[in-house]
Design an enzyme around this catalytic site. Structure first.
Site, short mmCIF file in Angstrom:
data_model
loop_
_atom_site.label_atom_id
_atom_site.label_comp_id
_atom_site.label_asym_id
_atom_site.label_seq_id
_atom_site.Cartn_x
_atom_site.Cartn_y
_atom_site.Cartn_z
N CYS A 28 -14.43 -0.91 7.25
CA CYS A 28 -13.55 -1.23 6.11
C CYS A 28 -13.58 -0.10 5.09
O CYS A 28 -14.63 0.50 4.84
CB CYS A 28 -14.01 -2.51 5.43
SG CYS A 28 -14.22 -3.90 6.55
N CYS A 51 0.82 -1.22 0.00
CA CYS A 51 0.00 0.00 0.00
C CYS A 51 0.84 1.26 0.00
O CYS A 51 0.33 2.36 -0.16
CB CYS A 51 -0.97 -0.01 1.17
SG CYS A 51 -2.12 -1.40 1.05
N LYS A 71 -11.00 5.25 3.89
CA LYS A 71 -12.35 4.83 4.24
C LYS A 71 -13.36 5.31 3.21
O LYS A 71 -14.15 4.53 2.71
CB LYS A 71 -12.71 5.39 5.63
CG LYS A 71 -14.14 5.13 6.06
CD LYS A 71 -14.32 3.68 6.46
CE LYS A 71 -15.77 3.22 6.43
NZ LYS A 71 -16.30 3.02 5.09
N HIS A 121 -9.55 3.45 -1.90
CA HIS A 121 -8.20 2.89 -1.77
C HIS A 121 -7.76 2.10 -3.00
O HIS A 121 -7.69 0.87 -2.97
CB HIS A 121 -8.12 2.02 -0.52
CG HIS A 121 -6.75 1.50 -0.22
ND1 HIS A 121 -5.59 2.13 -0.64
CD2 HIS A 121 -6.34 0.39 0.46
CE1 HIS A 121 -4.54 1.42 -0.23
NE2 HIS A 121 -4.96 0.37 0.44
#
Lengths: 400, 480
Positions: A215, A88, A341, A345
């Site tokens: 998530c 990431c 959030k 992402h």
């Protein structure tokens, strides 16, 4: 100690697409959009770019191996292009490559671009892949998914600090409610709906104790930056943003294989924070960092990151969350753009998306007045790739 | 004198009540008697159960002392790739051992046992571990479905320090076509039940037992326990009666508690008999399947020093009812279930890597640093202790027989699983070492941080395009 790159590199242009489940857009479309915004913002032409760094994580889902897809898509004229991949932190690694290139004097102007096209898998969540341990993954790794891996940190945090699941989940719910509030105010964000604490608490469980609203979004998107040597920056624009620190730290295996780590924090986050604060000359991060975009892949990740980065004392983040310290109008706004959030992402783009938000906020250009943070001095971005027990964390600090 | 040095057994945690089967497939005319069967979990099979029984049997016995491993089954996962070699590797036995698969008949368990005694007697291999395990697939609605259960037994055979000496044996063989399964077939065929009972079971067992009695000039009343499978409960008693035995001499057949476990059946019953045996007891055991092997043992004083084993009794009492027939079908891959697109992404097994890493993957061996003593998994070249960091100072260290505690855990609904949520977590081993593992045979609500766990060998995945069953170890709450 090495002197670092503080104030040696400046960002003179940035671009970021809208993030989301972009069924009508390919990785190439996204790369072009981020790049066009970026180069227009920098006020330069493509031929001015000396070298490029290109970040993408799940290349098998989108553009394939190597760096050629960036060169081909943008028609970069036979310049050096390097692919980066580090989970990431992939986009921050692309940015780091570009920054080091200009800081070293090897090049005057460098491009960093990250992209990820996740929504071509046919299922929710991140693509399943060979995992963290290569060929050994198939042989000895449990069926870890990202929510499960981070849920284990929540389980641990609750156990270490004596929170009941109800108390812990309510603390985490507040993290998500705040990010949804911010995302709802950001036109480029993936998820733009406010939610209540009760909605978060009543959502289906993805991986106990984390529910759906704990998530982050799984999104498509791209972001880009153009950097130059600090002493050249004002030639391009009056308000360049300077790089104050750029650090990464990787797990040594200690967390996963040596029974010392408490499982309720991310060791690399703490270490990368210290490295970055040393590079930037920061003594008191809680007071000196005006705002941050941290890797809130899950609500628990944001919570422990506040402690890892020394914004909150160990085990005390709950008090800061409850006091609203990290809200958009709080003392230290976190995820002003909605964070992973709600902004979304796309792995290979996220690090540059975070820097984009800090860059715009520092320049006072946060699109809508209600989003603009008042007089920020230093912005911090933080990516965490991998799982809490085995990962990479990057920390970047930028300022005026 | 050759005999039995140790015993162990394994019965899976799940039981399915015959009423559950009847409620689901009774319309097909199947009419099971009262009782329940032991059912393998979705990650269990013949080999995982054989390993579990082997672990039970080898408790407190040095693995280096085992010279051979014989595996008896009729439900071997591999036709090519020696199943016993895989079990031996999982048990972390030495490479310098003899292994063999005994397959094709429910009497293979006793045949393997006899062959182990022969080998031990010849002095070639002193201690041989015999594992008998069966996890047979039955067609939904077939009589086998409620007749068969899953389970395993293990006996360590040797030529010294035995607690039950082999006193005699006798075999008969017939190509008795009660059941058969041609190469490549998934399910077995069976001839008419009355034929199997009257022309086989009721004739062959008495013939073999009488043969043994005659050979050694024994009386059936000499035996404290008589062990033979109970395929037909009423006939089981009738045979004993015809042989002149008392009902009290008959070892419980386990058929209404575990089911008939095929190759493992007589050996599991023998283990149960040994659990209650006293010095001087004579035990007779007969198998049934294409004939019969009969063996008889005399129990010695050493039976008193048999250490702690789970055996049959403890496993019998540790159970959970599987109330869903559909779940039972799903566990055995007898009905296609949707795991979503994510579940369709298969694992391809790198076989050369599996061979290279066999001790880590199949035997759960890590390393321990000779310099600082830190155990670590998987095996490392550079010590993970940040205060040490020694290079190439490692010795092998087996984690499969170590207990640990749950460091953390989750129940994951996103991970593709036939039995969601997929439960996994990090385990801190007693004595050092930490790693992440799948958890099995547990419910999410029952798992707590800090609770003790042990390790269990399981089939973790099926790599269908490669024809590979992927095995390794999982954590499970301690089954006491």
């Amino acid at each position: 100690m090495a002197e670092g790159i503080k104030d040696k590199v400046a960002i003179i242009g940035m671009g970021c697409t809208k993030f989301g489940e972009l069924w009508d857009k390919s990785a190439e479309d996204l790369m072009v959009e981020a790049f066009e915004e970026c180069i227009e913002d920098a006020g330069i032409e493509k031929k001015d770019i000396n070298a490029a760094w290109f970040g993408v994580h799940f290349e098998e889902q989108s553009v394939g191996k190597g760096a050629t897809s960036l060169a081909l898509t943008l028609k970069l004229p036979f310049i050096p292009v390097t692919r980066t991949e580090n989970f990431c932190a992939t986009a921050t690694e692309a940015f780091r490559g570009a920054c080091y290139a200009v800081a070293s004097g090897a090049y005057d102007i460098a491009l960093a671009l990250g992209v990820e096209k996740l929504k071509d898998t046919g299922y929710g969540g991140l693509p399943t892949g060979p995992g963290l341990m290569g060929t050994k993954s198939a042989l000895i790794m449990p069926k870890l998914t990202a929510p499960g891996a981070f849920a284990m940190m929540a389980t641990r945090y609750f156990a270490v600090y004596g929170l009941t699941p109800e108390e812990g989940k309510r603390m985490l719910a507040k993290v998500s409610v705040k990010s949804h509030y911010n995302g709802a105010r950001n036109p480029k964000a993936h998820l733009r709906r406010e939610v209540t604490e009760e909605q978060v608490l009543n959502a289906p469980i993805i991986a106990w104790p984390l529910g759906l609203f704990d998530c982050c979004g799984v999104s498509d998107g791209s972001a880009a930056a153009i950097v130059t040597r600090a002493d050249m920056a004002k030639k391009f624009r009056p308000d360049p943003v300077y790089v104050k620190a750029l650090q990464i730290a990787l797990s040594s295996g200690e967390e996963l294989m040596y029974p010392k780590w408490d499982g309720a924090h991310v060791e690399t986050g703490y270490r990368a924070g210290i490295l970055a604060y040393n590079e930037a000359g920061i003594k008191n991060p809680r007071e000196e960092i005006s705002m941050a975009e941290v890797h809130d892949c899950f609500s628990i990740t944001e919570a422990v990151t506040m402690e890892d980065l020394q914004f909150s004392p160990r085990g005390k983040v709950k008090e800061d969350i409850e006091a609203g310290r990290f809200n958009l109008d709080g003392e230290q706004p976190i995820q002003p753009d909605g964070g992973l959030k709600c902004f979304g992402h796309p792995i290979g783009a996220s690090g540059l998306r975070m820097i984009y938000e800090m860059y715009k906020q520092l320049q006072g250009k946060a699109q809508l007045p209600e989003r603009q943070i008042k007089n920020p001095k230093l912005g911090l971005t933080h990516n965490m790739g991998g799982f809490p027990a085995m990962n990479i964390v990057s920390v970047a600090i930028v300022g005026l | 004198m050759v005999g039995i040095k140790s015993y162990g057994a394994y019965i899976p945690r799940y039981r399915i009540n015959h009423n559950t089967i009847f409620a689901a497939v009774g319309f097909l005319g199947t009419f099971p008697p009262p009782g329940e069967n032991a059912v393998a979990n979705h990650d269990e099979d013949t080999l995982s159960m054989a390993v579990a029984a082997g672990v039970d049997c080898l408790h407190a016995i040095e693995r280096e002392k085992v010279d051979g491993l014989y595996l008896a089954t009729t439900s071997q996962p591999y036709e090519l790739r020696q199943n016993s070699a895989l079990v031996a590797t999982a048990l972390d036995l030495q490479p310098s051992i003899r292994t063999a698969d005994f397959i094709g008949s429910a009497k293979s368990g006793t045949t393997a046992l006899l062959s182990a005694f022969d080998a031990s007697k010849s002095g070639g291999s002193h201690n041989i571990l015999v594992c008998a395990s069966d996890c047979r697939l039955s067609k939904p609605g077939s009589p086998q479905e409620h007749l068969y259960g899953d389970g395993a037994a293990a006996l360590l055979v040797g030529d010294e320090d035995v607690f039950a000496t082999l006193e005699g044996y006798y075999s008969v063989t017939y190509d008795f076509p009660d059941r058969w399964r041609a190469a490549g077939e998934k399910f077995e065929h069976a001839w008419e039940d009355r034929f199997i009972r009257d022309a086989g079971y009721a004739r062959v067992i008495p013939e073999a037992v009488s043969g043994l009695l005659k050979k050694y000039n024994l009386n059936i009343k000499d035996f404290a326990k008589i062990v033979f499978p109970g395929l037909y409960p009423r006939e089981h008693g009738a045979i004993a009666k015809r042989l002149g035995a008392d009902a009290s001499q008959l070892q419980d057949t386990l058929v209404n508690k575990v089911g008939d476990t095929g190759s493992a059946s007589p050996l599991m019953m023998l283990v149960a008999a040994l659990e209650e045996a006293k010095p001087g007891d004579k035990i007779l055991i007969a198998s049934f399947g294409n004939g019969s092997d009969v063996l008889f043992f005399e129990v010695t004083e050493k039976i008193k020093s048999v250490g702690n084993r789970r055996g049959v009794t403890k496993h019998l009492n540790s159970k959970k009812e599987l109330t869903s027939y559909e779940k039972y079908l799903a566990f055995r891959n007898l009905a296609p279930m949707d795991l979503g697109m994510r579940g369709e992404i298969g694992i391809r097994t790198p076989m050369s890597a599996l061979f290279r890493e066999r001790r880590a993957v199949l035997a759960l061996c890590g390393t321990r640093c000779r310099k600082c003593g830190t155990p670590q998994y998987p095996p490392q070249r550079v010590c993970v202790n940040p205060e040490c960091g020694a290079v190439d100072q490692m010795e092998w260290y087996r984690f499969s027989d170590k207990r640990g505690v749950v460091f953390t855990y989750t129940g994951d609904n996103l991970a593709a699983s036939i039995d969601p949520p997929a439960i996994y977590g990090l385990v801190d081993f007693d004595g050092g070492g930490r790693f992440w593992f799948d958890f099995t045979d547990c419910d999410l609500d029952s798992i707590k941080v800090g609770m003790p766990v042990e390790m269990t060998f399981r089939r973790r995945y099926s790599d269908e395009p490669s024809g590979v069953h992927g095995y390794s170890w999982k954590a499970t709450p301690i089954r006491d």
